[in-house]
Design a protein around this motif. Structure first.
Motif, PDB file in Angstrom:
ATOM      1  N   GLN A 175       3.039  -9.293   7.009  1.00 12.77           N
ATOM      2  CA  GLN A 175       2.470  -8.792   5.353  1.00 12.77           C
ATOM      3  C   GLN A 175       2.901  -9.003   3.746  1.00 12.77           C
ATOM      4  O   GLN A 175       2.768  -8.689   2.937  1.00 12.77           O
ATOM      5  N   MET A 176       4.344  -8.743   4.785  1.00 12.20           N
ATOM      6  CA  MET A 176       5.405  -8.839   3.468  1.00 12.20           C
ATOM      7  C   MET A 176       5.921 -10.502   3.227  1.00 12.20           C
ATOM      8  O   MET A 176       6.388 -10.642   4.794  1.00 12.20           O
ATOM      9  N   THR A 177       6.374 -11.024   2.504  1.00 12.30           N
ATOM     10  CA  THR A 177       7.320 -12.437   2.094  1.00 12.30           C
ATOM     11  C   THR A 177       7.793 -12.347   1.539  1.00 12.30           C
ATOM     12  O   THR A 177       7.298 -12.065   0.358  1.00 12.30           O
ATOM     13  N   GLY A 178       8.720 -12.327   1.269  1.00 11.53           N
ATOM     14  CA  GLY A 178       9.886 -13.123   1.024  1.00 11.53           C
ATOM     15  C   GLY A 178      10.424 -11.423  -0.091  1.00 11.53           C
ATOM     16  O   GLY A 178      10.279 -10.403   0.202  1.00 11.53           O
ATOM     17  N   ARG A 179      10.738 -11.434  -1.571  1.00  8.56           N
ATOM     18  CA  ARG A 179      11.274 -10.071  -2.130  1.00  8.56           C
ATOM     19  C   ARG A 179      10.564  -9.060  -3.398  1.00  8.56           C
ATOM     20  O   ARG A 179       9.278  -9.652  -4.165  1.00  8.56           O
ATOM     21  N   VAL A 180       9.708  -8.536  -2.071  1.00  6.65           N
ATOM     22  CA  VAL A 180       8.764  -7.323  -3.842  1.00  6.65           C
ATOM     23  C   VAL A 180       9.378  -6.628  -4.295  1.00  6.65           C
ATOM     24  O   VAL A 180      10.057  -6.377  -4.303  1.00  6.65           O
ATOM     25  N   VAL A 181       9.078  -6.731  -5.458  1.00  5.47           N
ATOM     26  CA  VAL A 181       9.890  -6.004  -6.131  1.00  5.47           C
ATOM     27  C   VAL A 181       8.540  -4.599  -6.903  1.00  5.47           C
ATOM     28  O   VAL A 181       9.799  -3.527  -6.270  1.00  5.47           O
ATOM     29  N   THR A 182       7.987  -4.384  -6.662  1.00 11.53           N
ATOM     30  CA  THR A 182       6.749  -2.800  -6.686  1.00 11.53           C
ATOM     31  C   THR A 182       6.080  -3.073  -5.962  1.00 11.53           C
ATOM     32  O   THR A 182       4.547  -4.174  -5.790  1.00 11.53           O
ATOM     33  N   ARG A 183       5.466  -1.866  -5.438  1.00 10.39           N
ATOM     34  CA  ARG A 183       4.422  -1.650  -4.331  1.00 10.39           C
ATOM     35  C   ARG A 183       4.074  -0.659  -4.418  1.00 10.39           C
ATOM     36  O   ARG A 183       4.710   0.573  -4.387  1.00 10.39           O
ATOM     37  N   GLU A 184       2.776   0.147  -4.419  1.00  5.86           N
ATOM     38  CA  GLU A 184       2.242   1.513  -4.518  1.00  5.86           C
ATOM     39  C   GLU A 184       2.051   1.959  -3.422  1.00  5.86           C
ATOM     40  O   GLU A 184       1.256   0.971  -2.705  1.00  5.86           O
ATOM     41  N   ALA A 185       2.127   3.169  -3.301  1.00  8.44           N
ATOM     42  CA  ALA A 185       1.326   3.941  -2.575  1.00  8.44           C
ATOM     43  C   ALA A 185       0.973   5.646  -2.371  1.00  8.44           C
ATOM     44  O   ALA A 185       1.645   6.238  -3.752  1.00  8.44           O
ATOM     45  N   ASN A 186      -0.044   5.820  -2.500  1.00 10.75           N
ATOM     46  CA  ASN A 186      -0.941   7.377  -2.430  1.00 10.75           C
ATOM     47  C   ASN A 186      -0.594   8.247  -0.807  1.00 10.75           C
ATOM     48  O   ASN A 186      -0.831   7.457  -0.344  1.00 10.75           O
ATOM     49  N   ARG A 187       0.232   8.978  -0.832  1.00 15.34           N
ATOM     50  CA  ARG A 187       0.868   9.888   0.250  1.00 15.34           C
ATOM     51  C   ARG A 187       0.210  11.220   0.398  1.00 15.34           C
ATOM     52  O   ARG A 187       0.123  11.796  -1.140  1.00 15.34           O
ATOM     53  N   ALA A 188      -0.604  11.755   1.361  1.00 17.63           N
ATOM     54  CA  ALA A 188      -0.172  13.340   1.186  1.00 17.63           C
ATOM     55  C   ALA A 188       1.133  13.788   2.437  1.00 17.63           C
ATOM     56  O   ALA A 188       0.684  13.721   3.157  1.00 17.63           O
ATOM     57  N   VAL A 189       1.921  14.867   1.445  1.00 16.36           N
ATOM     58  CA  VAL A 189       3.037  15.581   2.245  1.00 16.36           C
ATOM     59  C   VAL A 189       2.559  16.825   2.987  1.00 16.36           C
ATOM     60  O   VAL A 189       2.195  17.450   1.443  1.00 16.36           O
ATOM     61  N   TRP A 190       2.953  17.025   4.266  1.00 13.50           N
ATOM     62  CA  TRP A 190       2.520  18.307   4.229  1.00 13.50           C
ATOM     63  C   TRP A 190       3.943  19.194   4.416  1.00 13.50           C
ATOM     64  O   TRP A 190       4.631  18.653   5.750  1.00 13.50           O
ATOM     65  N   LEU A 191       4.220  19.991   3.794  1.00 11.34           N
ATOM     66  CA  LEU A 191       5.118  20.579   4.398  1.00 11.34           C
ATOM     67  C   LEU A 191       4.991  21.567   4.719  1.00 11.34           C
ATOM     68  O   LEU A 191       4.617  23.438   3.389  1.00 11.34           O
ATOM     69  N   GLY A 192       5.002  22.977   5.221  1.00  9.70           N
ATOM     70  CA  GLY A 192       4.800  24.030   6.295  1.00  9.70           C
ATOM     71  C   GLY A 192       3.525  23.982   5.341  1.00  9.70           C
ATOM     72  O   GLY A 192       2.382  23.235   6.027  1.00  9.70           O
ATOM     73  N   ASP A 193       2.971  25.170   4.935  1.00 13.61           N
ATOM     74  CA  ASP A 193       1.031  25.399   4.266  1.00 13.61           C
ATOM     75  C   ASP A 193       0.851  24.871   2.690  1.00 13.61           C
ATOM     76  O   ASP A 193      -0.215  24.826   2.209  1.00 13.61           O
TER      77      ASP A 193
END
Length: 671
Positions: free
Chosen positions: A488-506
């Motif tokens: 899905q990725m070819t060559g050198r990628v400069v930027t890529r964004e992603a939204n994540r939910a990080v659960w740390l304890g409560d």
């Protein structure tokens, strides 16, 4: 100078002595028990000799076997390290009779100062201020209780031949004296082959400060400043530092001069340590003298630049000290943490097993900061139940105390150990403790600051943000790798964004993650995060590596990494946390999952560590009250008393004295 020396010890101290001997061009001989046949000190030495089965009383403590090893290998001298035979008057005498040099003090000095009872008498005769106590040998529990009542509580029960916290207990009542005396005497017998005990007054809110001495065979004795060893657990030192944050120059000189005078009075030579209990007002009382090299000697070496092992060898060879008192200058600050194989979440009970991963921080000197690691283990090696549970001594040195403490925190973060439990989370938490940082110490520090024991630290504030941001960065790198593998990725990628939910304890963090060339930007956005704050992370971390080492907003950060389903187990600054990283869709489903409930073990007495059952104090059908002793389990030469947590009736006893049990084995069941 000697051509070949034998080290009558094992583990990290044997390795430490080998390093200096090698630097001096001296060949080394290691001795080892059957349990230590693959030990690091055996590998490091030029020659190694098997001296017996695993128990120390059948190997390392037998003088005749040490002498036979010397004769077999042609060793001209013996360095005893610490523990084992290092403070036995009979050992240097036997070596002398065999024509072998002892790298340590002469037998007369050991007799005068090495014995805890005799040293008290010698100090009193020299008009040195001593702690009130009973200096005679105590016959039994009944006499111990009478003496304790006369002195007044609290009292300290100590083994005459003791050291390292073994055979030592504080007692606040008659009951504790009776029980503690029996346990201490048993530990002393198994650890030192000497069950003589004495009792002295325990000074409330004391500090433990010791003076390092160095003497030669020509009557010269100097002191090399002091160490503070007030951070103790079960009377065993955990963290040491040099110099002490308590002392001023006048008190330092007074303690040093008194220590030198005492040493000269008994004709002391070689390295030795005079220990004092100090009040918060800088008053001090003589405790004892250790007629050997101390475990914590590295902090003195780093602030003075003097190799104590080298000086001991030169003194034993008959050389005069080349250092005078005026030559001793204290530079900077050093902090030492003792890394033990023990579980801090189970009241620090010993942990045994194989080191499936052992990656200590790199020893180095950068920008005036030194990281040193004295160790006697290696990745793949085994932590045995027969010996002391120390894995390593991690030492940092810097121009100031604050910088040395910060360097210690960074080094602990980078210390990776798997396969056994260890106390690094506790050490890291201590380094971050405000009272420790302020230098307001006492030997009761751990008991006062952790009265309910040490429990897993809850990630909060800056620590929580670092852990969440690093988890998101790791997840992003893993995602990039998956996309490269899938095409899905070819060559050198400069930027890529992603939204994540990080659960740390409560806490749930909503993060936006974006790579910009070599930097990963993590934007916190949401009520539980620092809204709109962007943290910039840089690291060369690759999937599979156990340590994420890099920078966060240009500040060095090291986080330990272990992969778990949907996330990671991360460790940073004393926090061990499971962190789950989800996409928006995954988070929506995860919120619907039921929470697992922990099993109720209130009616079970579990074996807290691998060990040997010494005794069972209850029988089936017996009524037991909470707090009563139900069993005693021995591990690593320490006897651990197990007590009932609840009132109840004993339903079943699953073990008997002599049984060897694994951790969490059920010993007793309550109805």
């Amino acid at each position: 100078m000697f051509k070949r020396i034998l080290i009558a010890n094992r583990g990290e101290i044997a390795c430490r002595i080998i390093k200096t001997a090698r630097k001096m061009g001296i060949e080394t001989v290691a001795v080892y028990s059957e349990a230590d046949k693959d030990a690091l000190h055996v590998e490091m030495a030029d020659t190694a000799v098997l001296i017996g089965p695993p128990p120390a009383a059948q190997s390392y403590l037998i003088i005749e076997k040490i002498i036979a090893a010397c004769k077999e290998t042609g060793a001209e001298a013996v360095h005893p390290g610490y523990g084992f035979l290092s403070e036995r008057e009979a050992f240097p005498k036997a070596l002398e009779a065999a024509g072998i040099v002892f790298i340590g003090p002469n037998p007369r000095a050991i007799a005068a100062m090495g014995d805890k009872i005799e040293s008290k008498k010698a100090a009193a005769a020299a008009k040195v201020s001593t702690v009130p106590g009973h200096l005679g040998v105590i016959a039994d529990e009944k006499e111990a209780v009478k003496i304790a009542n006369d002195i007044g509580y609290p009292v300290m029960i100590k083994a005459s031949a003791g050291g390292g916290g073994k055979g030592m207990r504080i007692a606040w009542s008659e009951k504790e004296v009776a029980e503690g005396f029996a346990r201490s005497r048993s530990e002393a017998k198994s650890s030192f082959g000497d069950d003589r005990m004495f009792i002295e007054k325990f000074i409330v809110d004391p500090r433990h400060i010791e003076i390092q001495l160095l003497g030669d065979k020509h009557g010269n004795v100097i002191y090399l400043g002091e160490r503070e060893c007030s951070i103790q657990r079960r009377n065993q030192k955990v963290i040491e530092e040099a110099p002490s944050p308590l002392l001023d120059e006048a008190t330092r000189k007074k303690m040093g001069d008194q220590s030198v005078a005492l040493a000269k009075a008994v004709g002391y030579d070689s390295a030795g340590t005079v220990e004092f209990v100090a009040g918060q007002d800088r008053s001090f009382f003589f405790l004892e003298m250790n007629t050997r090299l101390q475990v914590e000697h590295p902090v003195t070496e780093l602030i003075t630049g003097i190799d104590l092992v080298e000086q001991m060898i030169r003194v034993a060879a008959g050389e005069k000290l080349s250092i005078k008192q005026d030559d001793v200058k204290l530079k900077g600050w050093a902090v030492e943490s003792r890394v033990y194989a023990e579980d801090p979440y189970r009241n620090f009970l010993p942990s045994t097993g194989r080191l499936t991963r052992y990656r200590p921080p790199v020893e180095r000197v950068i920008d005036g900061v030194t990281v040193r690691n004295d160790t006697g283990v290696y990745e793949g090696g085994e932590i045995s139940l027969f010996y002391d549970p120390m894995i390593a001594k991690l030492v940092t040195h810097a121009p100031t105390r604050a910088e040395a403490v910060e360097a210690q925190s960074d080094a602990l973060d980078a210390f990776v150990i798997d396969g056994i439990r260890h106390n690094i989370p506790f050490l890291s938490a201590l380094m971050a403790h405000p009272r420790w940082k302020s230098g307001k110490l006492s030997t009761g520090f751990i008991a006062e600051e952790f009265p309910e024991g040490f429990h897993p630290q809850v990630p909060d504030g800056e620590r929580a943000e670092v852990i969440a941001a690093v988890a998101a960065a790791i997840d992003h790198v893993l995602g990039e790798r998956k996309r490269q593998i899938s095409g899905q990725m070819t060559g050198r990628v400069v930027t890529r964004e992603a939204n994540r939910a990080v659960w740390l304890g409560d806490t749930e963090y909503r993060l936006e993650v974006k790579r910009e060339n070599g930097t990963i930007g993590v934007r916190f956005d949401g009520k539980d995060g620092n809204k709109n704050a962007v943290r910039h992370l840089e690291s060369s971390w690759k999937p599979g590596e156990p340590l994420w080492a890099g920078t966060m907003d240009s500040k060095p950060v090291a986080v330990q990494v272990r992969t778990i389903p949907n996330g990671f187990a991360l460790a940073y600054r004393g926090v061990e946390a499971k962190v789950y990283v989800f996409t928006e869709r995954e988070a929506a489903y995860a919120r619907l999952m039921p929470v697992k409930q922990a099993a109720n073990t209130a009616k079970l007495v579990l074996c807290p560590m691998p060990g040997l059952v010494v005794s069972i104090a209850v029988a089936e059908g017996q009524e037991v009250k909470a707090g009563e002793t139900v069993a005693v389990v021995e591990a690593m030469k320490m006897e651990n008393v197990l007590r009932a947590e609840i009132d109840g009736t004993v339903k079943k006893v699953n073990a008997k004295p002599g049984d060897s049990l694994a951790v969490d084995a059920v010993i007793i069941e309550f109805a």
